[in-house]
Design a protein around this motif. Sequence first.
Motif, short mmCIF file in Angstrom:
data_model
loop_
_atom_site.label_atom_id
_atom_site.label_comp_id
_atom_site.label_asym_id
_atom_site.label_seq_id
_atom_site.Cartn_x
_atom_site.Cartn_y
_atom_site.Cartn_z
N MET A 96 7.55 11.47 -18.42
CA MET A 96 7.31 12.91 -18.55
C MET A 96 6.20 13.33 -17.59
N PRO A 97 6.34 14.51 -16.97
CA PRO A 97 5.25 15.00 -16.11
C PRO A 97 4.02 15.30 -16.93
N LEU A 98 2.87 15.10 -16.31
CA LEU A 98 1.60 15.32 -17.01
C LEU A 98 1.16 16.77 -16.85
N GLN A 99 1.79 17.64 -17.63
CA GLN A 99 1.47 19.07 -17.62
C GLN A 99 0.72 19.39 -18.90
N PHE A 100 -0.60 19.59 -18.78
CA PHE A 100 -1.45 19.61 -19.96
C PHE A 100 -1.81 21.01 -20.43
N ASN A 101 -2.10 21.08 -21.73
CA ASN A 101 -2.61 22.29 -22.35
C ASN A 101 -4.01 22.00 -22.89
N ASP A 102 -4.24 22.09 -24.17
CA ASP A 102 -5.59 21.96 -24.73
C ASP A 102 -6.04 20.50 -24.80
N VAL A 103 -7.36 20.28 -24.77
CA VAL A 103 -7.94 18.94 -24.75
C VAL A 103 -9.25 18.93 -25.53
N THR A 104 -9.77 17.74 -25.78
CA THR A 104 -11.13 17.60 -26.29
C THR A 104 -11.64 16.20 -25.99
N ALA A 105 -12.95 16.04 -26.00
CA ALA A 105 -13.57 14.72 -25.86
C ALA A 105 -13.77 14.11 -27.24
N GLY A 106 -13.67 12.79 -27.31
CA GLY A 106 -13.88 12.07 -28.56
C GLY A 106 -15.27 11.47 -28.64
N PRO A 107 -15.67 11.00 -29.82
CA PRO A 107 -17.02 10.46 -30.01
C PRO A 107 -17.30 9.19 -29.22
#
Length: 296
Positions: A96-107
């Motif tokens: 699948m193409p890497l077409q991103f929406n929302d993200v966050t960093a983890g601890p």
Amino acid sequence: MAYEVEMIADFRTRVGEGPVWDPKRQILNWTDIQTGRLFEYDPASGKSRKIYQGEYIGGYANNKRGGFVVASWSGIGLWREGEEITYIHQGTLHGMPLQFNDVTAGPGGQFYAGTYYEDGRRAKLYRFDPDGGITIVQEDIGTSNGLGFSPDLSTSYYVDTQQRRIWAYDFDADSGEFSNRRDLVVLDGEEGFPDGLTVDSEGFIWQAMWGGGCVIRIDPDGKEERRVKFPATQTSSAMFGGKDLNDLYVTTAWNGTGENEPPYDGSKHRGGELYRVRIDDVQGKAEFETDFAWPE
């Protein structure tokens, strides 16, 4: 409860998204996904500016080792102002193409990033680890969206906008694993669709409602505690900032996303501006940072 909502920047963002507060610099950043722009707002000066123009960036996180980790519609990379994106993962992943929406960093310095496809293909939520590891956290997603963690790190939250669901998972902070998915909130769509979110220091979710013109505060049991209304219907995401993390910043969008939109009253304003509202009785919590090394 009445709030004073202040419009603090207007770049007429097509899809304004991803507000991220940097407590070190006391700066707010946000993105316009469908014009490939990144912005920053400095509360001390009251000035905002464009800091990037290029790839469509769905989301990003402050990086401990400098710059940002960004999730574009081409892949995952590191970026510093004045430079091009240095890609870590680009092209396709699991076909699948890497077409991103929302993200966050983890601890643990991880980067959680979910995909979105306008042609209706099912999306995934990935975890990218600083050591190069990649894990599929969740599959069969309509539109991957808001992500967050409870203050004690026992629970993670994740939104699928198309399914109108906010899920809760058991979260293992050591491994970064999500497990035991269950419905926290299922929305009927009459008041819009759940989009980006943030979690405050008391463990309540602040959920932006695309098409609803509001941000809803939801307790850890899934019950609405309050809502803050905005003069734009397409409220897309929320983030606490300011010296004491009492300022709620909210992004909005003027452009529709196509199918599956709520019915719109053409007389109402969709958005495109960045808003701020003071929440005196609630304090946010600092977001995590990624911990990715820059390639030598």
